[in-house]
Design an enzyme around this catalytic site. Structure first.
Site: not given
Lengths: 93, 475
Positions: B396-397
């Site tokens: 995600n990040d």
């Protein structure tokens, strides 16, 4: 005797060696290498064994026993997990 | 032969084998033999150290049989426990296990220092005494700190301690511990009352806990690496006290290698080491974030799978979520289907994918993915614009374009994988949640991105079935 300056020379050369070895490692190997270097400082078990063999009081024996136990755990555990990880790396060729 | 010469020669051989082994570990081709070379060094050193029984000091001679028996028992227990636990541990749990073994090494170094300080009638000279105390301090911090790191990553301790004045309290604690240690060295000349020496070790252990408790799970790998370097230093220092060059060399090699590795990890996360230890990542997550335009567009897993089967180039960006779902084997099965259909498939690994640098490579290797289709971020980031499909699984990040553009984002400046430059992006995700940092991901709302909702393992099974039914029907 490893007096002052000789000890400093050993420390200095060892520090450069460690820096050079890690500096060229591809990041895919960082986890096994951290684990591998973790294994190498398991050599501390040898020092703990020396301290235990020279113990003269119960206090020293107890602390020495714990030291050898922990050091042996460090060395054996570090070896097993590093070997398991490295065994899995293989090329498609 | 004189046992002292045999011991010295064995330690020399061990030091050589350690360095040569580590050197071989620095390339994937020779790495597996490297650990065995280093392991041989360890066996030689440990066996040789039993020759110490011939050179113990006079006072210890009456206790020699008991001491040697205690040593053998302690070795057997430590070795047996670690061997079994090391064989059993899951690859996903590797970081915390390394932390635990490392803490044990720190504890052993502190124990060596403690034996020196508790020995009645020992004659101390100032320099070795100070080195003993500093080594003990570092070793004890590494022990208790590593145990906390293990407990946190293993989910046994949750939450982070944070309150105003925490840093001041930790600082005071550290100064008090160091002060007591220096008092023992300079004022008491190593013959402080037993309670005082014991208090020094207790304080050092408590400080390790205090130092580690405020650090969040995402930062823990950097901390584990730091404690690995700490233990190395402690072992090197105690090696000097014991006049053992093998400990000095091995300890210092690891001390410097570990320090460099810690800096590399922190750099990959776009943080400084002091930032990791003294500040809170999660605290910024509540900040205002800009409005994100667009919407998340779901797509069926089977359709996404078929599109990849007909693509010419696919890049996969895996994250820790892939390993949590235990989906890496299914992923490789799908990759092989695509490769058979002539698709060029590559893996792109962010430096902090998984729980520490290189952890994702280990997890993929476990599934049998050959390392020559796995690429580091800097080697593959330029290729995303030529890719037909980029698929993000459990990450995600590390793929959030806000890190490039949004200055107010807490992850601004962190290097990311350029998956958004691919013609089509698929994101496999359980739900609409945020990443570790708590930041909304702009990528999910982009025009060229589609969401494949579901558990990674189930999604991949659907993809495999869709592609197989396609090929089966075509013949």
């Amino acid at each position: 005797m490893l007096t002052g300056f000789i000890a400093l020379y050993i420390f200095m050369l060892a520090a450069f060696t460690g820096y050079e070895i890690i500096g060229r490692v591809p990041s895919i190997l960082h986890t096994p290498l951290m684990s591998g270097s973790n294994f190498v400082h398991g050599i501390v078990v040898v020092g703990a064994l020396f301290a235990l063999l020279n113990a003269t009081t119960v206090t020293e024996q107890v602390i020495g026993f714990v030291g050898v136990l922990l050091g042996a755990g460090n060395a054996a555990g570090g070896y097993v997990v590093t070997e398991r990880m490295l065994q899995m790396f293989k090329s498609s060729k | 032969m004189n046992p002292a010469i045999l011991i010295d020669a064995s330690f020399l051989a061990a030091a050589f084998l350690f360095i040569y082994g580590l050197k071989r570990m620095s390339s994937p081709v020779t790495a597996a033999s490297g650990i065995r070379v280093a392991g041989l060094g360890m066996v030689i050193a440990v066996v040789a150290s039993f020759l110490y029984v011939f050179n113990v000091n006079e006072a210890a001679k009456p206790h020699l049989v008991v001491n040697a028996a205690l040593g053998a028992v302690a070795l057997a227990i430590g070795l047996g426990w670690a061997w079994v636990s090391g064989k059993k541990v899951e690859m996903t749990a590797m970081p915390q296990m390394v932390a635990l073994y490392n803490g044990m090494g720190g504890g052993a170094a502190a124990a060596i220092g403690a034996v020196e300080l508790f020995r009645p009638g020992a004659e101390h000279t100032l320099v070795p005494l100070v080195v003993t105390i500093i080594g003990s301090l570092i070793g004890a911090i590494s022990l208790s700190g590593s145990v906390i790191a293990w407990a946190k990553l293993d989910g046994r301790v949750n939450g982070t301690w944070r309150f105003t004045g925490l840093q001041a309290m930790n600082g005071t604690f550290f100064v008090a511990t160091l002060g007591l240690g220096l008092y023992i060295a300079f004022a008491a000349h190593g013959h402080a009352p037993v309670w005082m020496t014991a208090a020094f070790f207790v304080l050092a252990l408590i400080f390790g806990v205090l130092m580690t408790m405020p650090i969040g799970g995402a930062d823990m790998p950097v901390v584990i690496s730091l404690y690995n370097a700490f233990t190395g230093l402690a072992v090197g220092f105690e090696g000097f006290v014991l006049q053992n060059p093998a400990l000095m060399i091995a300890g210092m090699v690891v001390g410097s290698a570990g320090t460099l590795l810690t800096l590399l990890m922190a750099k990959a996360m776009n943080r400084s080491v002091s930032n990791v230890i003294f500040s809170n990542f999660g605290a910024v997550a509540g900040e205002e974030q800009g409005e994100i335009k667009g919407s998340m567009k779901p797509i069926d897993a089977g359709d996404a799978g078929i599109n990849m089967r007909y693509a010419s180039k696919v890049i996969i960006a895996p994250g820790y979520g892939l390993a949590v779902a235990q989906a890496q084997h299914k992923l490789y099965e799908f990759v092989k289907l695509c490769q058979d259909a002539g698709v060029d498939v590559k893996f792109a690994i962010h430096p902090v994918a998984g729980r520490m640098p290189g952890h994702m490579n280990v997890l993929l290797a476990e599934a049998g993915v050959p390392y020559d289709i796995i690429y580091d971020m800097e080697d593959i980031n330029g290729e995303f614009k030529e890719a037909d499909v980029a698929i993000v699984i459990g990450a995600n990040d590390t793929v959030n374009p806000a890190a490039r553009t949004n200055k107010s984002s807490p992850i601004y400046g962190m290097p990311i994988l350029n998956v958004d430059q691919a013609k089509q992006v698929y994101v496999v995700k359980r739900g609409q949640g945020k990443g570790y940092s708590g930041v909304e991901n702009e990528l999910f709302f982009a025009d060229n991105a589609n969401m494949v909702y579901g558990d990674a393992q189930k999604v991949l099974v659907s993809m495999i079935q869709a592609v197989k039914s396609l090929d089966g029907g075509g013949h």
